[in-house]
Each structure stands twice: as structure tokens, then as C-alpha cells.
Design an enzyme around this catalytic site. Structure first.
Site, PDB file in Angstrom:
ATOM      1  N   GLU A 228     -50.213 -47.535  18.656  1.00  0.00           N
ATOM      2  CA  GLU A 228     -50.321 -48.824  19.332  1.00  0.00           C
ATOM      3  C   GLU A 228     -51.449 -49.706  18.808  1.00  0.00           C
ATOM      4  O   GLU A 228     -51.341 -50.921  18.834  1.00  0.00           O
ATOM      5  CB  GLU A 228     -50.507 -48.594  20.836  1.00  0.00           C
ATOM      6  CG  GLU A 228     -49.308 -47.983  21.524  1.00  0.00           C
ATOM      7  CD  GLU A 228     -48.089 -48.878  21.468  1.00  0.00           C
ATOM      8  OE1 GLU A 228     -48.203 -50.070  21.790  1.00  0.00           O
ATOM      9  OE2 GLU A 228     -47.019 -48.377  21.075  1.00  0.00           O
ATOM     10  N   SER A 494      -5.408 -49.780  27.789  1.00  0.00           N
ATOM     11  CA  SER A 494      -4.608 -50.641  28.665  1.00  0.00           C
ATOM     12  C   SER A 494      -5.329 -51.034  29.943  1.00  0.00           C
ATOM     13  O   SER A 494      -4.854 -51.914  30.670  1.00  0.00           O
ATOM     14  CB  SER A 494      -3.294 -49.934  29.026  1.00  0.00           C
ATOM     15  OG  SER A 494      -2.505 -49.743  27.867  1.00  0.00           O
TER      16      SER A 494
END
Length: 782
Positions: A228, A494
Site C-alpha cells: 500500500e 429460453s
């Protein structure tokens, strides 16, 4: 000029002359002085041969800037003696060429010193002086230019600092309240509660423990720093190098892809600010970061950060995350576990091990390499950690309810931000429905799954307004935390056709409009029916009920594929939807939660649905942080069209592919779906009180053995509805008329013409797969 001779009648006394050519002159007070013409010439220079021409009285030296005359010398006899020559330059290798005679005695080439190598005689003393002055002026001008540049840069830098300081002062006047920073000794916990008040799960630090740097293994904070903020210990809260790198990366990408925030800035953002990507918010973040650096030591800032940062899954702080993912305190974390937790900070949801353990491990590998590059660990340590990566622990409690808890915990910051106190989340889940869903899925898969090669299933149940009552994301949460109800994107087959017919109804067609089931071909693509035959003329109601592919494609072409996509968007389907005719057969990608919410629009009479699982959020003190209000996004489908769609979808349950899901006297509607090669099987159906979607398949996409939406999914749906809705009063769906059998065309409404013009997709539609005709207005018809 001739030599002087001594004469008796001259009237002057000639000074005596010495034999060596010197003339002795006597002056009062000085004594005898010897003088001689050419006495200043060097004595060691070789003599010049006498000249034949006695008329030459001297010679001119033109080796200087200005010509000067050289006087001749005389010997004892009064004859001219050659002037002594200057010694030649020792370093010269060449001699000057002799000059032409001018009537005077010109010196020979040997009389002049040879110029040094590279020397050029000057033609004019004025030009030489001018050139020298120009060079000096040029050097002076160069120094002045550099000085001016340095001066200008210093002035600009000074004004820039003044402007930056003024900007910081201005934003410093409007900083948020920082008093909450000191109340960090307790990591907030999250309690997940069912709609009836039953506690479902706890997330976070329930005991309020606090992780200090002194109690942690050194590689835990090192993993965070290496990933970081590698320059954490030298910057002043803002990292200029990181900011410059982020600006360059974002400029090249043309979008915001990388941030330059330090750990101090992230701490300021997480505690005091909202996660808005604005310049104003970024400046406030920088001001707060500088304030934190002035107020606390680096170790205190890092400790605050580790105890407040969000690791995903509802875990705030290192202790909560360690308990959440590994069921151990932070002081007992191993190197692979520390790397996995540090990897979550960049994107807690994306890299969460509960979503994708393999992606989380790859991210941990990046963290380990960062630690090697920063010098925290050796390459051998990183290799060992990669060979034996971290594994998840502690996910067996309450079984599949954790699929729902994970989903709610991930969504919690969007509802109540990131609270700094314990919170209680009242959810929409119904424990009874949840238990039945878990039990039915397990039973069906155990009894029938192996024979048909179906290893996984998922179920979502919600009310017609989108409140989730049950969610099962897989067969076993202990074995796999991947939520197939939310995170899996699959082809609906479908089950997408109702949206195609919705677009057709909005274009003016009706359930009784007749179309022909026949072979069709569009650009080489010839869709076929699952039955392998063509049944000729039929109503759209029958075509949908029996899931006839050729009619669905014709209807999609007639309604316009862009209108089909627009209808899907209005119902909440936001994933990949290709703008071509294959979409009519479900070639797009959806997840089960969104598809179920789309059907909820038919169940509630045409209103848009936002599926949700949180009703209320309260702080530990009882303060209300969030309460769900409002009625959703409003109407998205005309009521008459909704009635027509319910009429058609009820026919699916009466004589169509959904007969196995019929509920007898209770009105119900739904649709089956099967993707290519039987990879996915779906059934989504609803009553007036509940909407339920079911998916069956395999994680690796392996084909099943003839499993369609009308088999396993329909039976799971029917079993769940019968067990959970037995005591619920029967209610009708919003429908125009009951459906008993297939009917002929309604003469009151003319059918659309059989012949129509093929709709070519536009340029941007072909390029990007979207765009073109704008969506229908809410509740409008064309």
C-alpha cells in the site's frame, strides 16, 4: 643613408667608438655610457647575410598587428651589418613563405618566428578586437540567461508554495470533525438478524480486541507497507512520487485506474470523508493526512490504519478480518495469511477469498513479491508461502445462510457507510424459507444429481417487491463460498424469452397473434426447435408455452432486437446482452438474482424491482442508521402488457414446458430455460406472493445428461413452493383472463402482418453491441 665619418672641420667632436661597435658617450653626472644601434636585438640570434642592395636602409616587420620599422646596424667599417634574427619557434614544423621585395630590405622567411600550429594571422586589429568583445559579450549573455531562468524558477516555486499553502488553509477551515479519531479501541462488529429477530451471524470483532504493532508478527505490517505505501516512513502524509506516477498512469489510460493515496491519506478518508472521487475531497484528504502526520507518529498512524481499514466481508480492522477468514487472532497469522489479507485492501470485494479463492491467492503472490522487492523477506520465504498458500477456515456455522450473510455484508457500506461502532442489521431473510430451500436442494442433488451429472444448484426466493426471503448459493458453503445465485453469470436459454415477447406486446402484438413455426434462416444462422419438428401456425401464447425457438426469433426480429435489449434493461438485466437475434434464445449472460427480479415485475403488475436484503441498520446504542423507505423505481411496464404476459406465462404451467412445476389450484406462472448442450437448466416462476428462481448445473460448465429447465429445476421449484406456501391464502395474478387451453387469435385485435422488413443493426450497435433506438418510456407503448 651613408655612414658617418670623422672630419676635422665638422665643428663637432664625435664620441669615441669602441672596437666592438659600441659608441661611448659621456654625460655629466653619469659617466661613460655605451650605445649602439640595434643593441636590443638578441645576441644569440644567427646573423643575416649582407644584402647586395646598399640602398635599403631598413626593413618592415609585418608579423605584428601594426607594421614597425627595423633599423639597420653598422659594423666598424661603416658598412651595414645584418640585424640579428629572432630564434625560430622550436615547436613549429613549417616556415612562413618569403614575401616579395618592396624596395626595402624585407626579412627572409628564416627571420620570423614560425607561428604555432592552428594559428591564423589576423587581417585587422579592429576585427580582432570586435571579435574578442563579441565572444566576451556572448559569454556574459549566457550566464545572464541561466541566471534569469533560475531566478524565474525560484519566483514561480515561491508563489506556488504560497498558493498551495493558501489552498490548504482554505480547506483546513472546513475540515470535518476529527474528534472521532480517538475512539478506535474497538473494532466494530456486525450482527445479521432475520426478519423475525433471530440472529443469523456475527461479523467483526465481538470482543472489542485491539491489534497493536508490538503484538503482531513483523511480516503482517510489512505486507501492508510493501503493497500500500512503500515510502510510508519518509513522506509527510502525501507522496509526491506516488501522485506523479498515478497522474501519468491515469493520463495514459484515459480513465481513473490508479490512485496515489498514502496509508495516512487512506486513514483520513476512511475515518472522516465520504468515498467521493472529486478534487475537493482529494484536497481535504491531503490536508487531513498532513494533520495526522503532525499529530501522530508513524507507528501510531499505522496502528490506527490496521484497526480501522475495511477488509471486506463486513470485517473492519485486522482482528476482525483474521477472525472472519481464518478463525484466529491477528497475532497468530502466518506469512501466507498476512499476504492474503494485505492483498484485500486494494479491492476487498474483487479479491475476497469468499468470492474467488484462486484470485485471492494470486493477489497474495503479488504481495509476497512486493515484500521481496522491498527487502522484507527473502525469495525463499516467498516461494514457501506460494507453495503452501492460505486456506479459509470457519465457514461451517449455520450452513448456507452464509451465502446471504456475505451478500448483505458486502452491501452494508452502501446503506450505512462504514460505522465506527457495533451495528445490528435487520434483514429480509425468512429463516423458515431459508431452511426449506437448503434442505430441498440438498435432497434433490443427492438423490438425482449424480445420475444426470448435476453437481451444483442455487435458489433465490423474493417477494414481488424484491425483498429476498431465501438465498442458497451452492450445495455446501463449507466446501465452496462462491455464491452461484449472485456471482455466477450464465446463459439463461429460453428463460429469456418472456422479455422478447414483452417487447412484442409493447409493439402491438397480443398473446393470440398467430405466427408460423417453420424453418428460418438469417445470414446462415438457422435456429431449430428442441423437438426437432415444425408445427405450423400457432398463437404467441402457445409458442411461448411450448418454447418454440423459430417463433421466438421471428418475434424478436419483428419487435426489433434493440427494443428487446431496452426491455431487458428496464427489468434490471445489466450484464452482457448481444444485440443480435441469438439473444432471443438466451445467448446473453445473467445471474439468478437479477433474472428472478425481472420476473418479479410481472408478479407485481409492472413495477421495477431492486432486489434487496436489508430493511434496517441500527447502531449499538439504538440509533437508527438506515431504514428502507419508498416504493422502488416505479412503473416500467404498462398494466395491459403485464396482464398479457401473465396470461402467456400461466399457459407455460398449464400445458407448456413448466407442467412439472404446476401448483394445482394456486395461480402460478413461470418459464423454463436450458442453455446449449444442457450446461445450464433454469426455472423461474411466481405466484401473487412469492417469486422463486432455480438454477442447476456444474461450476466447470460441463454438460448434464438431458437436464432441462422442466425437469430438476421445475421439481425443485414445485417442492419449495408447496412446502412454504401451503398456509398462504390463494390470490390471483394480475391477469386479463384465466388460461385453460390454447385459444385462437382474438378477432378484436388484429394480428400483426406476417411480412415485415428486416431491421439492420446500426453502426454503433454492430461496433459495441448496444445503442441505437432509445428505450421505451416507463409505462409507454408504441
Amino acid at each position: 643613408m651613408s655612414s658617418r665619418r670623422t672630419g676635422s672641420g665638422s665643428g663637432r667632436r664625435e664620441p669615441p667608438q669602441a672596437e666592438d661597435g659600441w659608441t661611448v658617450v659621456r654625460r655629466p653626472g653619469l659617466g661613460p655610457v655605451r650605445i649602439r644601434v640595434g643593441a636590443n636585438a638578441p645576441e644569440d640570434e644567427p646573423e643575416e647575410p649582407e644584402q647586395e642592395d646598399g640602398g635599403d636602409m631598413g626593413r618592415w616587420d609585418d608579423d605584428h598587428d601594426e607594421p614597425r620599422r627595423i633599423e639597420p646596424t653598422f659594423g666598424k667599417s661603416g658598412t651595414r651589418k645584418p640585424a640579428p634574427k629572432k630564434p625560430p619557434e622550436k615547436s613549429a614544423s613549417k616556415k612562413s613563405a618569403p614575401k616579395k621585395s618592396t624596395g626595402l630590405h624585407a626579412p627572409s622567411a628564416d627571420d620570423r618566428p614560425v607561428p604555432p600550429r592552428g594559428y591564423r594571422p589576423k587581417t585587422s586589429s579592429r576585427k580582432s578586437v570586435s571579435r574578442s568583445r563579441g565572444a566576451a559579450a556572448s559569454r556574459k549573455s549566457g550566464r545572464s540567461l541561466l541566471g534569469n531562468v533560475a531566478y524565474g524558477a525560484a519566483v514561480l516555486a515561491l508563489w506556488g508554495l504560497i498558493a498551495f499553502g493558501g489552498l490548504l488553509f482554505w480547506y483546513g477551515l472546513n475540515l470535518p470533525d476529527t474528534s472521532g479519531l480517538y475512539n478506535v479501541k474497538h473494532t466494530p462488529s456486525v450482527s445479521i438478524v432475520a426478519i423475525n429477530g433471530e440472529a443469523l451471524s456475527h461479523r467483526g470483532d465481538l470482543k472489542g480486541s485491539y491489534a497493536s504493532l508490538g503484538d503482531l508478527p513483523p511480516y503482517v505490517p510489512q505486507a501492508v507497507l510493501a503493497t500500500e505505501d512503500q515510502r510510508f516512513y519518509w513522506h509527510f502524509g502525501v507522496d509526491p512520487i506516488g501522485l506523479a506516477r498515478a497522474v501519468v498512469v491515469n493520463y495514459r489510460a484515459g480513465a481513473y485506474v490508479q490512485g496515489g493515496s498514502t496509508i495516512t491519506q487512506q486513514l483520513a478518508k476512511n475515518i472522516f470523508l465520504q468515498p467521493d472521487r472529486t478534487i475537493s475531497r482529494k484536497i481535504e484528504e491531503m490536508v487531513l493526512a498532513v494533520w495526522l502526520e503532525l499529530r501522530f507518529t508513524k507507528e501510531e498512524i499505522l496502528t490506527l490504519y490496521l484497526n480501522r481499514v475495511y477488509f471486506g466481508g463486513g470485517a473492519y480492522g485486522l482482528e476482525a478480518a483474521s477472525e472472519r477468514f481464518f478463525r484466529k487472532p491477528a497475532r497468530a497469522l502466518t506469512l501466507p495469511e498476512a499476504a492474503m489479507l494485505a492483498g484485500l485492501l486494494k479491492a476487498p470485494s474483487r479479491y475476497s477469498p469468499t468470492n474467488d479463492i484462486d484470485l485471492a491467492r494470486r493477489r497474495a503472490g503479488v504481495v509476497l513479491q512486493n515484500m521481496v522487492n522491498a527487502g522484507y523477506i527473502s525469495p525463499q520465504d516467498a516461494h514457501i508461502a506460494n507453495v503452501a498458500p492460505a486456506s479459509l477456515e470457519g465457514y461451517t456455522a449455520r450452513g448456507s445462510i452464509n451465502y446471504f450473510v456475505d451478500w448483505v455484508a458486502e452491501a452494508l457500506p452502501d446503506y450505512a457507510g462504514k460505522p465506527d461502532t457495533d451495528v445490528s442489521v435487520i434483514t429480509t431473510i425468512d429463516p423458515e424459507l431459508q431452511s426449506e430451500a437448503e434442505r430441498i436442494l440438498a435432497e434433490v442433488l443427492q438423490v438425482e444429481g449424480g445420475a444426470v451429472n448435476a453437481s451444483q444448484a442455487a435458489l433465490v426466493a423474493m417477494t414481488p417487491d424484491g425483498a429476498v426471503r431465501a438465498m442458497v448459493g451452492g450445495r455446501s458453503y463449507a466446501q465452496s463460498q462462491f455464491n452461484r445465485a449472485v456471482q455466477a453469470r450464465r446463459q439463461p436459454g429460453s428463460a429469456f424469452k418472456p422479455i422478447v415477447y414483452l417487447a412484442a406486446m409493447e409493439k402491438g402484438l397480443t398473446p393470440d397473434t398467430v405466427r408460423t413455426d417453420r424453418p428460418v434462416n438469417y445470414g446462415g444462422w438457422a435456429p431449430e426447435n428442441y423437438s426437432g419438428r415444425f408445427d405450423g401456425d400457432m398463437t404467441l401464447r402457445t409458442a411461448l408455452a411450448k418454447s418454440v425457438n423459430t417463433v421466438a426469433v421471428q418475434v424478436a426480429r419483428e419487435a426489433g432486437i434493440r427494443n428487446v435489449v431496452a426491455a431487458a434493461r428496464r427489468l434490471g438485466l445489466q450484464d452482457d446482452l448481444p444485440a443480435n437475434l441469438s439473444l432471443a434464445l438466451g445467448s446473453g449472460s445473467v445471474n439468478l438474482l437479477e433474472l428472478t427480479a425481472a420476473y418479479a415485475t410481472f408478479a407485481n403488475g409492472g413495477y421495477g424491482v431492486l432486489p434487496h436484503g436489508i430493511e434496517e441498520v441500527r447502531a449499538g446504542s439504538g440509533e437508527e442508521l438506515y431504514r428502507r423507505q419508498g416504493s422502488g423505481i416505479g412503473r416500467v411496464v404498462d398494466p395491459l402488457v403485464v396482464a398479457e404476459m401473465n396470461n402467456m406465462l400461466k399457459a407455460v404451467m398449464v400445458y407448456g414446458t413448466g407442467r412439472n412445476a404446476a401448483l394445482g389450484a394456486r395461480p402460478s406462472a413461470g418459464k423454463t430455460g436450458t442453455s446449449q448442450d444442457f450446461r445450464d437448466a433454469w426455472f423461474v416462476g411466481y405466484t401473487a406472493d412469492l417469486v422463486v428462481g432455480v438454477w442447476v448445473g456444474n461450476d466447470n460448465g460441463a454438460p448434464m445428461k438431458k437436464v432441462t429447465g422442466g425437469t430438476l429445476p421445475a421439481r425443485i421449484w414445485q417442492a419449495f413452493m408447496e412446502r412454504t406456501q401451503a398456509g398462504v391464502a390463494i390470490a390471483d395474478l394480475p391477469d386479463a383472463a384465466p388460461v385453460a387451453t390454447a385459444s385462437a387469435a382474438d378477432p378484436a385485435r388484429p394480428a400483426a402482418p406476417d411480412e415485415y422488413e428486416w431491421e439492420q443493426p446500426g453502426f454503433f450497435q454492430r461496433l459495441f453491441g448496444t445503442g441505437g433506438e432509445p428505450a421505451l418510456r416507463v409505462g409507454g407503448r408504441r
